[in-house]
Design an enzyme around this catalytic site. Structure first.
Site, mmCIF file in Angstrom:
data_model
loop_
_atom_site.group_PDB
_atom_site.id
_atom_site.type_symbol
_atom_site.label_atom_id
_atom_site.label_comp_id
_atom_site.label_asym_id
_atom_site.label_seq_id
_atom_site.Cartn_x
_atom_site.Cartn_y
_atom_site.Cartn_z
ATOM 1 N N ASP A 37 -0.034 5.180 0.939
ATOM 2 C CA ASP A 37 -0.249 6.099 2.066
ATOM 3 C C ASP A 37 -0.397 5.317 3.373
ATOM 4 O OD1 ASP A 37 -0.451 8.519 0.419
ATOM 5 O OD2 ASP A 37 -2.326 7.649 -0.292
ATOM 6 N N ASP A 84 -1.621 -0.942 5.841
ATOM 7 C CA ASP A 84 -1.932 -0.451 7.182
ATOM 8 C C ASP A 84 -3.431 -0.387 7.462
ATOM 9 O OD1 ASP A 84 -2.416 3.051 7.097
ATOM 10 O OD2 ASP A 84 -2.145 1.815 5.323
ATOM 11 N N ASP A 100 0.870 -1.160 0.000
ATOM 12 C CA ASP A 100 0.000 0.000 0.000
ATOM 13 C C ASP A 100 0.922 1.230 0.000
ATOM 14 O OD1 ASP A 100 -2.398 1.552 0.333
ATOM 15 O OD2 ASP A 100 -1.897 1.715 2.459
#
Length: 229
Positions: free
Chosen positions: A15, A171, A13
């Protein structure tokens, strides 16, 4: 059995996993608030919502608005963000060393994000990643986005490595859901952005770590299948 080599491929991922982009988004939101004569939002307020996307961040910045009103602000939010993208963002501590360790081991790495692809592509040259990042899938690249497995499946296809031989690092819970559905081992990046209500333990990632530095060694990575696609 303890791993002695890095995975054949790692997908990340963006960001909240590789890039601490929250400072960019705080400036974006505050420019919108300033233009309306409204109080600014703090980094601490906005940060937990970053991985949830523009709508979630606008909900933090404009809590008094209805959902449809905030939806109408999304184009303005993205336009301001595009103009300043990368000016305030930084890599999370330890990410660059982690990527170098993967590259030195011959591991292919790429990015699968829900950020619109045109915005994600603006980040690559700023970080010198145009040649290093083997594949980039954005949230609007395909007909589906995470938590659907399609972006991870297509990314694996494009680098010609079986999904089961890749590891996905993210995240947000949707990252782990997508990885599981794609048959891809996963790592929960606990250094990223989370709401107070998020419970990473319940996501059931194969591994979870507090810092990127913990991924500098092969033994930290989850087991994968052979790399033949």
């Amino acid at each position: 059995m303890t791993r002695t080599s890095f995975p054949a491929a790692v997908l990340f991922d963006l960001d909240g996993t590789l890039l601490d982009s929250a400072p960019d988004f705080v400036v974006t939101a505050n420019r919108m608030l300033q233009a309306r004569g409204m109080p600014e939002v703090s980094l601490e307020q906005l940060r937990p919502a970053v991985s949830k996307g523009a709508r979630a961040m606008l909900a933090v910045a404009f809590p008094q608005m209805g959902e449809s009103e905030r939806q109408a602000l999304v184009p303005e939010f993205l336009e301001i963000y595009e103009a300043l993208i990368g000016q305030y963002a930084t890599l999370f501590d330890g990410v660059e060393t982690m990527l170098q360790a993967l590259e030195e081991a011959g591991t292919t790495w790429g990015i699968v994000t829900n950020k619109p692809e045109y915005l994600a592509r603006l980040i690559l040259p700023q970080l010198g990643w145009e040649q290093r990042c083997a594949v980039l899938i954005g949230g609007d690249t395909l007909a589906e986005r995470k938590p659907h497995p399609l972006p991870l499946e297509v990314a694996a296809q494009r680098i010609d490595i079986a999904a089961s031989a890749c590891v996905y690092v993210g995240d947000d819970e949707r990252d782990i859901i997508a990885a599981r559905a794609a048959g891809m081992p996963s790592v929960a990046a606990l250094w990223g952005y989370r709401l107070d209500t998020d419970d990473p333990q319940s996501w059931q990632a194969d591994c979870q770590y507090e810092q990127p530095q913990q991924l500098w060694q092969p033994a930290a990575w989850p087991a994968t299948q052979p790399a033949s696609a």
